[in-house]
Write a protein that holds these residues in place. Structure first.
Motif, PDB file in Angstrom:
ATOM      1  N   GLN A 198       0.831  -1.198   0.000  1.00 31.35           N
ATOM      2  CA  GLN A 198       0.000   0.000   0.000  1.00 31.35           C
ATOM      3  C   GLN A 198       0.863   1.244   0.000  1.00 31.35           C
ATOM      4  OE1 GLN A 198      -3.037   0.206   2.990  1.00 31.35           O
ATOM      5  NE2 GLN A 198      -3.284  -2.004   3.069  1.00 31.35           N
ATOM      6  N   ASN A 199       0.336   2.280  -0.627  1.00 32.65           N
ATOM      7  CA  ASN A 199       0.996   3.572  -0.586  1.00 32.65           C
ATOM      8  C   ASN A 199       0.877   4.122   0.829  1.00 32.65           C
ATOM      9  OD1 ASN A 199       1.796   6.230  -0.786  1.00 32.65           O
ATOM     10  ND2 ASN A 199       1.008   6.433  -2.885  1.00 32.65           N
ATOM     11  N   ALA A 200       2.004   4.330   1.451  1.00 34.93           N
ATOM     12  CA  ALA A 200       1.995   4.781   2.848  1.00 34.93           C
ATOM     13  C   ALA A 200       2.470   6.226   2.973  1.00 34.93           C
ATOM     14  CB  ALA A 200       2.837   3.850   3.707  1.00 34.93           C
ATOM     15  N   SER A 201       2.313   6.998   1.913  1.00 43.43           N
ATOM     16  CA  SER A 201       2.604   8.433   2.020  1.00 43.43           C
ATOM     17  C   SER A 201       1.737   9.001   3.136  1.00 43.43           C
ATOM     18  CB  SER A 201       2.260   9.144   0.717  1.00 43.43           C
ATOM     19  OG  SER A 201       3.014   8.626  -0.344  1.00 43.43           O
ATOM     20  N   PHE A 202       2.272   9.969   3.840  1.00 40.12           N
ATOM     21  CA  PHE A 202       1.487  10.475   4.966  1.00 40.12           C
ATOM     22  C   PHE A 202       1.812  11.922   5.270  1.00 40.12           C
ATOM     23  CE2 PHE A 202       5.396   8.841   6.847  1.00 40.12           C
ATOM     24  CZ  PHE A 202       5.765   9.888   7.666  1.00 40.12           C
ATOM     25  N   LEU A 203       0.899  12.534   5.960  1.00 46.34           N
ATOM     26  CA  LEU A 203       1.145  13.833   6.584  1.00 46.34           C
ATOM     27  C   LEU A 203       0.843  13.642   8.061  1.00 46.34           C
ATOM     28  CD1 LEU A 203       1.568  16.945   6.489  1.00 46.34           C
ATOM     29  CD2 LEU A 203      -0.903  17.136   6.247  1.00 46.34           C
ATOM     30  N   LYS A 204       1.815  13.956   8.891  1.00 49.87           N
ATOM     31  CA  LYS A 204       1.650  13.756  10.324  1.00 49.87           C
ATOM     32  C   LYS A 204       1.823  15.071  11.036  1.00 49.87           C
ATOM     33  CE  LYS A 204       3.010   9.147  11.806  1.00 49.87           C
ATOM     34  NZ  LYS A 204       3.822   8.326  12.680  1.00 49.87           N
ATOM     35  N   MET A 205       0.982  15.324  12.015  1.00 50.53           N
ATOM     36  CA  MET A 205       1.312  16.403  12.934  1.00 50.53           C
ATOM     37  C   MET A 205       1.963  15.743  14.135  1.00 50.53           C
ATOM     38  SD  MET A 205      -0.834  19.432  14.789  1.00 50.53           S
ATOM     39  CE  MET A 205      -1.065  20.477  13.372  1.00 50.53           C
ATOM     40  N   ASP A 206       3.254  15.970  14.261  1.00 51.65           N
ATOM     41  CA  ASP A 206       4.010  15.354  15.348  1.00 51.65           C
ATOM     42  C   ASP A 206       3.675  16.004  16.677  1.00 51.65           C
ATOM     43  OD1 ASP A 206       5.390  13.555  13.896  1.00 51.65           O
ATOM     44  OD2 ASP A 206       7.211  14.743  13.686  1.00 51.65           O
ATOM     45  N   ASN A 207       3.407  17.303  16.619  1.00 49.06           N
ATOM     46  CA  ASN A 207       3.400  18.032  17.864  1.00 49.06           C
ATOM     47  C   ASN A 207       2.555  19.270  17.721  1.00 49.06           C
ATOM     48  OD1 ASN A 207       4.305  19.862  19.969  1.00 49.06           O
ATOM     49  ND2 ASN A 207       5.965  18.399  20.265  1.00 49.06           N
ATOM     50  N   PHE A 208       1.747  19.517  18.725  1.00 47.88           N
ATOM     51  CA  PHE A 208       1.015  20.769  18.793  1.00 47.88           C
ATOM     52  C   PHE A 208       1.184  21.300  20.199  1.00 47.88           C
ATOM     53  CE2 PHE A 208      -2.738  23.093  20.080  1.00 47.88           C
ATOM     54  CZ  PHE A 208      -2.769  24.080  19.105  1.00 47.88           C
ATOM     55  N   ASN A 209       1.562  22.559  20.328  1.00 52.84           N
ATOM     56  CA  ASN A 209       1.771  23.058  21.678  1.00 52.84           C
ATOM     57  C   ASN A 209       1.239  24.466  21.867  1.00 52.84           C
ATOM     58  OD1 ASN A 209       4.114  25.080  21.365  1.00 52.84           O
ATOM     59  ND2 ASN A 209       4.812  23.277  20.223  1.00 52.84           N
ATOM     60  N   ILE A 210       0.806  24.719  23.085  1.00 49.77           N
ATOM     61  CA  ILE A 210       0.353  26.056  23.484  1.00 49.77           C
ATOM     62  C   ILE A 210       1.118  26.402  24.756  1.00 49.77           C
ATOM     63  CG2 ILE A 210      -1.575  27.419  24.358  1.00 49.77           C
ATOM     64  CD1 ILE A 210      -3.433  25.651  22.798  1.00 49.77           C
ATOM     65  N   GLY A 211       1.608  27.622  24.832  1.00 49.15           N
ATOM     66  CA  GLY A 211       2.323  28.023  26.036  1.00 49.15           C
ATOM     67  C   GLY A 211       1.795  29.333  26.576  1.00 49.15           C
ATOM     68  N   TYR A 212       1.934  29.492  27.845  1.00 46.43           N
ATOM     69  CA  TYR A 212       1.577  30.767  28.466  1.00 46.43           C
ATOM     70  C   TYR A 212       2.696  31.175  29.407  1.00 46.43           C
ATOM     71  CZ  TYR A 212      -0.801  34.463  30.926  1.00 46.43           C
ATOM     72  OH  TYR A 212      -1.124  35.675  31.471  1.00 46.43           O
ATOM     73  N   ASP A 213       3.108  32.415  29.256  1.00 48.95           N
ATOM     74  CA  ASP A 213       4.197  32.931  30.057  1.00 48.95           C
ATOM     75  C   ASP A 213       3.612  33.741  31.206  1.00 48.95           C
ATOM     76  OD1 ASP A 213       6.595  33.811  30.954  1.00 48.95           O
ATOM     77  OD2 ASP A 213       7.387  34.203  28.937  1.00 48.95           O
ATOM     78  N   PHE A 214       3.777  33.261  32.424  1.00 50.69           N
ATOM     79  CA  PHE A 214       3.231  33.990  33.564  1.00 50.69           C
ATOM     80  C   PHE A 214       4.078  35.208  33.917  1.00 50.69           C
ATOM     81  CE2 PHE A 214       1.379  29.822  34.024  1.00 50.69           C
ATOM     82  CZ  PHE A 214       0.084  30.113  34.411  1.00 50.69           C
ATOM     83  N   GLY A 215       5.288  35.247  33.343  1.00 55.80           N
ATOM     84  CA  GLY A 215       6.169  36.355  33.656  1.00 55.80           C
ATOM     85  C   GLY A 215       6.742  36.214  35.057  1.00 55.80           C
TER      86      GLY A 215
END
Lengths: 531, 1012
Positions: free
Chosen positions: B940-957
């Motif tokens: 099978q054709n195993a071409s792919f698009l993957k999102m390895d990582n999604f991140n959100i950050g908040y800086d409290f300072g």
């Protein structure tokens, strides 16, 4: 002062570099170099033990582990055993046996006669034979008289090593017989072949016949006289027995019959004084090393010291349905692999003939279905891993899996049958009466009395008798080929050619193909026709 | 015991630091000031302030102010901060305030290269640097995962979902067929061996990813050739964090995560199984059916918790910058009973002596793992186990741990049966406690009377001990001993150690000859690397310590060892910052090759095969320095690079593969001579002429910077030609002691193009948006196989062995004119009405009436030829977000599970019922042929698009009275996959999908607290 500092530094650097350069010459911790191994008589003995054990074992560890053959050749080490693969190609191809499974560890398409050059079993036996031949070549080279004297080995030690050398030549001749019989025209290598350098030339079957017979004759004076050697080692009688077998098949191998020579070597074997062991049922037991009355040469297996998943282990555990209490095999029960075609069972007068030792409980006679049907077809308990008293094999392992039954490569019964067949086929040296006597001697033992004695025999009788007497001992395919019944419609059995009732197949199947791996590796090789 | 001692040492060391920081030198004068951002005037925190010629300094506080006492002689202060151009300002009074200009260019960054450093703008080779801000985020159990998708031409594929599982890394496609394609890792100057550590999931997992500052990936030969015979597959240099001058800093980082299974294998459920068996199974199999509906995969997998906590303290006591970190990680696997616990300690000291003439760089890293390895056989067992059976036995007996097992009417275990997947997990305890330490000391001495010359010494070690035990109780079905139950089970230990040492001397000559606008930087040196492993051998025991006689090893241990001794040199010359020329040479000696030469081709000299010479050369034209581009408003940087070099490859070769040697058989593999059982000696296969695999690489590169380097990037074209390929090939029968031998057999070529760009799309006070995009194309082609020279009939040699029910064969054929790992399968014929494959019916390509190996067609390949990586970060005031996308094209996967476990025979052919893929419900394959598994239907054709990582950050300072800053992040790893492939994961580096440990989806929450 500055210059002094720099000089100190440079001296220090230089000293460490020159010290480190020695580290480029490293050698293994535990393994020996050829020089180390072949420096003492004990080393020669241990090298010879491996030459022999290459046909009893699959690797350096016993059971499975440290395999001799790489997984590309045989994925499951247990299937890479000499006798197991030999049995697959000599017995499983015929009416003697059908295999139940078709998983990756099993002999696929062998009974159906649908093998090709990529078949794992076809490659397995070929590479096993060549592995042992290569070991023989190495030993023969290392044990040359020149090498022995340069290593300071003389006297009785040198005499023993010369015997080993002759035995290595015997083993090599045996394996070339195997290759000649099954593959016809293999490549040829000997002790002059340098490891890793050359592409060997292919040898024609008839030329190989000449090589095998001349080698077996040439080593006669160096081999130990009959019955004089240590158990497990070959003697002169083993070479004679092989010669008689090779000459019986000379017509197949060369196109020219040599039945006189077959009879001559039968006479030499018989002249040693072997006798038929009184009870047929005691031939294939855990303590059958005692059967030196009939056995000429055996592969010794041992449940403790010589463990293999091939050899007689598969003939104890493989037959379908036979319980541990009968087979002496694994406590977890039969592997449910092997059954026998109804045609082969039909050769036996089962009411009187003690030789089939068929297991019928829970089994049906007809092999209606080949695969996934372990109860279709009788099976056999000819090979039992118990002693003559019925006790459990004292040498077995805790799981009682490994067999201690030795496998006779040559026994007197075969010699009798070679004699009888050669005479019937026109040997001028033997006598018809003697042929009939030998034939009947086997039947008297089989029937326990003279009720099975016949007054005349035909060639077909001999083929049938060979089937009964030598069942599962690795003869059937060679016999059917000699009688032109292996591929033709003259004799059909269940699932011959992959059809329930059997069908004729192409005559090129009388020979196995040279494995595709070797065809690709050695362009000197021409594939056997039809593959 | 060991931990306790370590703790003591840490305490002692901390006291030492405290003491040392109290003993400050007598102060002379005080300078104060405030540092601001030139862009908007906002205060800059954490700017390093150091008097020139000293390492003792301070940093600015949250309001941008600093206060420093300097010696009376101090004339200049150096102000530096990551992301800003450094400034050197003369001390003119006691107040010194200034604003720093953001450095949009990273060109002045110092890059670690082999045996030295250089400025990024001076690079002549194809080199990528990935530093902390670019790392993959979230739960990282093995550092190599941090650069996945970040570098053009570098593919990082994790080897499965087990905690700490390693990765398959391929730089530019890999230069070898069958020998190793792994790059060389060099960590702080210590080249690592590729060997594994017993009881460690993978050796890299023993390095704490939180200690890593940067990865330098050397891709082309002009960059790697200084590493000679180990450089063909690229080099990854890992640099760990060091102490910085200034006050004490404490960083605390914690990540807590939950891993979940992303996708399960689609198999029959209970009702489907009952319906199939009732219809086609026959009476015996119908009788075996149970009433349960067990989803075995749900039984063996569970959501898994993980926690990672790191604390580091760093700073600079006088003349001794230091950094000490302690990390603790506890990561459960999604497969029940899988657990990795790791404690790591790292210390870096960078003192200087003799008025800065001697610089010392000391690194010591140590880690302990406490791991329980789940029995991964349970995964395959769960997929195949009959869903109509219950998890637990209804029998009263406690045998088999109470689990359901296939037994006969009297409760005895049947033979040749699958075992309960949960039983395989819980009735198997494999625990290990590996330990690894890597350390080195690097001395850099600069002669006061000869300032251009530095003498450098690097002495390092990499030691590890891996040991563990496997315990299987005697009641476990998998190891049940029917004959003697007390002899069942297993209680075995294993242990191995490695002791690798490195010793290097080199001289570095650096001269800036302003009169002729020239700079010279030359290195000449010597390197000694020794890799010694000790593998201990132990007998096997039953659970109750009954010794099992199954062939004890003939020796208590084995010590494989190899040595590489090298002489190397590099000369770099630059003229007027416009023309750069670099040449390197390395002469490597390896103990793995014999004193028998093959010839006098490049790479061998008359010392047999032991020695090989690996040269390289590179040229760069910095076009942007030319008059016609200087001051150009659009093109801020432009450089053209050309490089060529020859590298070697010797990994994946046994230590003694060129030597004939004989191995002793065990006592269970003896042969009977009379009454004696003799243990034989077996000769091993060998290739006396074995030599290096050699790769010649040409590289053409263009570096660019546009709009004041807001957009930077590079394009590289390369051509890698590998000769004397190492491959395990069939030997002509009778010519060697092994039927397959690793030999030098042919040539292969990799050609490709890589493009990489970093874009600072938005830069403003509140919003910043960066993205990185990379794309790489690689074409692999086998150009020659010398197994049989010039034989047109030679088909090539097979690889990719497949075994399974009814299956034994090879999926690939390596043949001239095709890429490596090209599939070689039968062409399936389909029913024109239903569109379904017709079992056992294939295209008879050569029209000879039979289907055999000559009808297999070479088509499609396992390796992708196109990779894409995209990562982006957006920040708005205190919020930030980012993700990493990775795509791969034209990679095909053979789904072995469908091929060998998708037929009726798989269900009912054994002694009991087994489960199969739901594909059976469509195909209705009977499983009676032995060729079907080699059908291209399973490709099978195993071409792919993957999102390895999604991140959100908040800086409290600022927190904790303004001395700390706090940041929180939320991460999802393995977010989604878009692919046509129907198996659980299209990313299968081998191209043959055997249903490995599924990669989990991981949700994690991280907190980072910085105390200044």
């Amino acid at each position: 002062m500055r210059a002094f500092k720099i000089i100190i530094f440079l001296v220090f650097v230089g000293a460490t570099i020159s010290g480190c350069l020695k580290k480029l010459d490293l050698s293994p911790t535990n393994n020996l170099t050829p020089v180390q191994l072949y420096s003492t008589p004990a080393g020669y003995q241990q090298a010879m033990a491996k030459v022999y054990s290459a046909w009893a074992l699959t690797g350096n560890q016993g059971g499975a582990g440290q395999a001799d053959l790489p997984t590309q050749i045989i994925a499951d080490e247990g299937n890479s055993d000499f006798y197991r693969d030999f049995w697959y190609l000599q017995c499983l191809t015929t009416d003697e046996a059908g295999w139940n499974y078709h998983s990756s560890t099993d002999p696929l398409l062998i009974h159906e006669m649908q093998w090709d050059a990529n078949n794992e079993v076809v490659g397995g036996l070929y590479y096993r034979s060549f592995f042992q031949i290569t070991l023989c070549n190495d030993f023969i080279k290392q044990s040359s008289d020149a090498n022995l004297s340069s290593r300071g080995i003389g006297g009785a030690s040198a005499d023993t090593i010369r015997q080993y050398r002759a035995e290595a030549r015997f083993i090599r001749a045996y394996q070339y017989w195997v290759l000649m019989d099954l593959y016809g025209n293999p490549p040829f290598v000997d002790e002059n072949t340098v490891i890793g350098s050359t592409l060997p030339k292919q040898i024609k079957r008839a030329d190989l016949f000449n090589y095998v017979t001349s080698e077996l004759k040439a080593i006669n004076s160096d081999l130990v006289p009959p019955k004089q050697n240590q158990y497990g080692r070959a003697d002169q009688a083993a070479a004679w027995a092989l010669l008689s077998r090779v000459y019986l098949n000379a017509q197949v191998y060369t196109g020219t019959p040599q039945y006189d020579s077959a009879v001559a070597y039968c006479n030499k074997v018989i002249g040693v004084g072997y006798t038929l062991h009184p009870k047929f049922s005691e031939l294939m037991l855990a303590d059958n090393n005692l059967n030196t009355d009939e056995f000429i040469f055996t592969i010794p297996y041992d449940g403790t010291h010589t463990q293999t998943y091939g050899g007689t282990t598969v003939l104890v555990n493989g037959p379908a349905g036979v319980p541990h209490t009968v087979s002496g095999g694994a406590q977890t029960g039969s592997w449910n692999c092997i059954r026998i075609t109804q045609q082969f069972v039909g050769l036996f007068d089962t009411a009187h003939d003690s030789r089939g030792q068929f297991w019928t409980t829970g089994q049906t006679l007809d092999m209606t279905q080949l695969l996934d049907a372990p109860t279709d077809g009788f099976s056999s308990f000819k090979f039992r891993n118990v002693t003559r008293t019925g006790a459990e094999d004292p040498d077995t392992d805790p799981t009682t899996t490994f067999s201690s039954i030795d496998l006779p490569l040559f026994r007197l019964a075969e010699t009798y049958l070679i004699y009888a067949e050669s005479v019937l086929r026109g040997a001028s040296t033997g006598s018809q009466t003697q042929a009939l006597n030998y034939f009947n001697a086997l039947r008297v033992r089989a029937y326990g009395d003279s009720s099975g004695v016949v007054s005349s025999i035909t060639l077909q009788d001999i083929l049938n008798e060979r089937g009964r007497e030598l069942m599962w001992e690795g003869f059937r395919r060679t016999d059917l080929v000699r009688f032109s019944q292996f591929t033709t419609s003259d004799y059909l059995w269940a699932w011959k050619g992959g059809v329930a009732n059997g069908t004729a197949v192409s005559s090129n199947l009388n020979l196995f193909p040279i494995p595709a791996f070797d065809i690709s590796a050695n362009h000197n090789l021409i594939q056997n026709s039809g593959y | 015991m060991r931990k306790k001692r370590l703790l003591q040492r840490i305490i002692y060391f901390s006291i030492f630091l405290l003491f040392a920081s109290l003993v400050t030198t007598a102060q002379n004068k005080i300078v104060t000031g405030k540092i601001t951002d030139a862009k908007d005037g906002s205060p800059l925190q954490g700017v390093s302030v150091v008097p020139k010629g000293s390492t003792k300094g301070t940093t600015t506080g949250a309001d941008g102010t600093y206060r420093i006492s300097v010696g009376n002689n101090a004339a200049v202060l150096i102000f530096s901060s990551v992301g800003f151009l450094s400034q050197e300002v003369p001390i003119t009074g006691d107040n010194l305030s200034l604003s720093l200009v953001a450095s949009n260019s990273s060109l002045n960054e110092v890059v670690v290269i082999g045996y030295g450093t250089t400025r990024k703008k001076d690079l002549t080779g194809s080199i990528s640097v990935i530093s902390e801000k670019d790392f993959q985020k979230g739960v990282i159990t093995t550092p190599d995962q941090m650069i996945a998708g970040k570098v053009a031409g570098v593919s990082v594929i994790s080897n499965g979902g087990a905690p700490g599982a390693g990765s398959t890394i391929r730089i530019r496609g890999g230069s070898s067929l069958n020998a190793s394609n792994d790059p060389l890792y060099v960590i702080d100057g210590v080249p690592l061996s590729g060997s594994s550590i017993a009881g460690a999931a993978n050796p890299m997992s023993m390095i704490n990813s939180d200690d890593i500052e940067s990865f330098t990936v050397l891709k082309d030969a002009s960059a790697t050739a200084i590493y000679g015979s180990r450089a063909s597959n690229g080099v990854i240099i890992i640099t760990t964090k060091k102490g910085k001058s200034g006050g004490l800093r404490i960083n605390f980082n914690t990540v807590n995560s939950l891993s979940t299974i992303a996708k399960k294998v689609s198999v029959l459920n209970g009702p489907q199984m009952r319906s199939v068996v009732n219809a086609d199974g026959g009476a015996k199999k119908i009788a075996l059916l149970g009433d349960a509906n067990t989803d075995w995969q749900s039984q063996i997998f569970h959501p898994a918790f993980g926690t990672t906590n790191d604390i580091s303290i760093s700073g600079g006591i006088p003349h001794v910058p230091y950094r000490l970190s302690i990390g603790y990680q506890d990561q459960n696997g999604i497969l029940k009973t899988d657990d990795l616990k790791k404690t790591s300690v790292s210390l870096a000291l960078n003192p200087t002596f003799f008025d800065n003439h001697l610089k010392v760089d000391l690194n010591v890293k140590g880690s302990f793992e406490n791991t329980r390895f789940a029995n991964q056989g349970a995964i395959g067992a769960a997929i195949g186990f009959d869903p109509t059976q219950p998890v637990y036995s209804t029998r009263k007996s406690k045998r088999f741990g109470g689990y359901f097992e296939w037994v006969d009417t009297s409760g005895n275990l049947l033979s040749n049966i699958p075992y309960n997947p949960l039983g395989l997990l819980y009735e198997n305890k494999n625990v290990s406690n590996p330990y690894r330490s890597i350390g080195n000391i690097q001395l850099d001495y600069n002669f006061p009377f000869f300032p251009e010359l530095h003498v450098k010494v690097n002495a390092g070690y990499d030691i590890s001990t891996g040991k563990g035990t496997t315990f299987i109780p005697d009641s476990a079905a998998s190891n049940y001993n029917v004959a003697t139950p007390a002899h069942g089970g297993s209680n075995n230990q294993y242990k191995s150690t490695t002791q690798n040492t490195v010793l290097e001397y080199y001289l570095n000559y650096v001269k800036d000859i302003k009169s002729i606008k020239s700079k010279i930087d030359a290195v000449i040196g010597y390197s000694y690397n020794n890799y010694l492993t000790t593998n201990y051998e132990y007998a096997n025991y039953s659970a109750t310590r009954f010794k099992i006689n199954d062939g004890d090893s003939t020796a208590p241990f084995d010590k494989p060892e190899n040595t590489i001794i090298s002489f190397f040199g590099r000369a770099a010359y630059s003229y007027d910052d416009r023309f750069y020329l670099t040449g390197t040479i390395r002469d490597d000696g390896s103990s793995r090759f014999g004193p028998y030469g093959l010839g006098t081709t490049i790479g061998t000299i008359n010392k047999g095969n032991k020695w090989g010479i690996f040269p390289s050369g590179a040229f760069k034209w910095k076009i942007s320095q030319e008059q016609f581009l200087k001051g150009n408003n659009i093109i801020s940087d432009l450089g053209l690079r050309v490089g060529y070099g020859i590298t070697g490859q010797q990994d994946g070769i046994g230590d003694y593969a060129y030597l004939p040697s004989y191995a002793l058989a065990t006592s269970t593999a003896a042969y009977q001579f009379g009454n004696l059982f003799i243990q034989g000696y077996r000769p091993g296969g060998y290739d006396a002429g074995l030599t290096w695999e050699q790769t010649a690489t040409a590289n053409l590169g263009l570096d660019f910077g546009i709009l004041n380097n807001r957009i930077t990037g590079s394009i590289d074209l390369y051509d890698k030609k590998t000769s004397r390929l190492l491959e395990s090939i069939p030997e002509p029968a009778g010519t060697n002691f092994s039927a397959f031998i690793l030999s030098n057999v042919g040539n292969m070529e990799n050609k490709g193009i890589e493009f990489n760009t970093n874009v600072q799309a938005v830069r403003s006070r509140d919003i910043n948006w960066d993205f990185n995009f990379n794309i790489a194309y690689n074409k692999n082609n086998i150009t020659n196989l010398t197994v049989i020279p010039d034989d047109p009939t030679y088909q090539g040699f097979p690889s990719g062995q497949i075994t399974g029910t009814g299956a034994q064969g090879f999926a690939f054929l390596n043949a001239v004119g095709y890429s490596k790992n090209t599939f070689n399968l039968y062409q399936q014929i389909y029913d024109s009405k239903t569109g379904l494959p017709i079992e056992g019916l294939f295209n008879d390509v050569n029209r000879d009436g039979i289907i055999n190996s000559s009808d297999a067609v070479k088509d499609k390949r396992a390796d992708p030829n196109l990779f894409l990586g995209f990562s982006t970060n957006v920040s708005y005031k205190r919020w930030s977000a980012g993700f990493v996308l990775r795509a791969s094209f034209n990679n095909y996967v053979y789904d072995q599970f469908l091929a060998t476990d998708g037929s009726l025979s798989n269900i009912i052919g054994g002694s009991v019922i087994s489960n199969v893929s739901t594909s059976y419900l469509t195909t209705k394959f009977q499983g009676n042929t032995t060729t079907q598994f080699l059908s291209n239907y399973f490709l099978q054709n195993a071409s792919f698009l993957k999102m390895d990582n999604f991140n959100i950050g908040y800086d409290f300072g600022k927190v904790i009275k303004n001395i700390g800053s706090l940041r929180a992040t939320f991460n999802i790893q393995n977010v989604f996959v878009i692919t046509k492939y129907t198996g659980i994961d299209p990313e299968v580096s081998s191209g043959i999908d055997n249903n490995n440990y599924p990669r989990p989806r991981i949700f994690s929450l991280g907190l980072n607290l910085n105390l200044l």
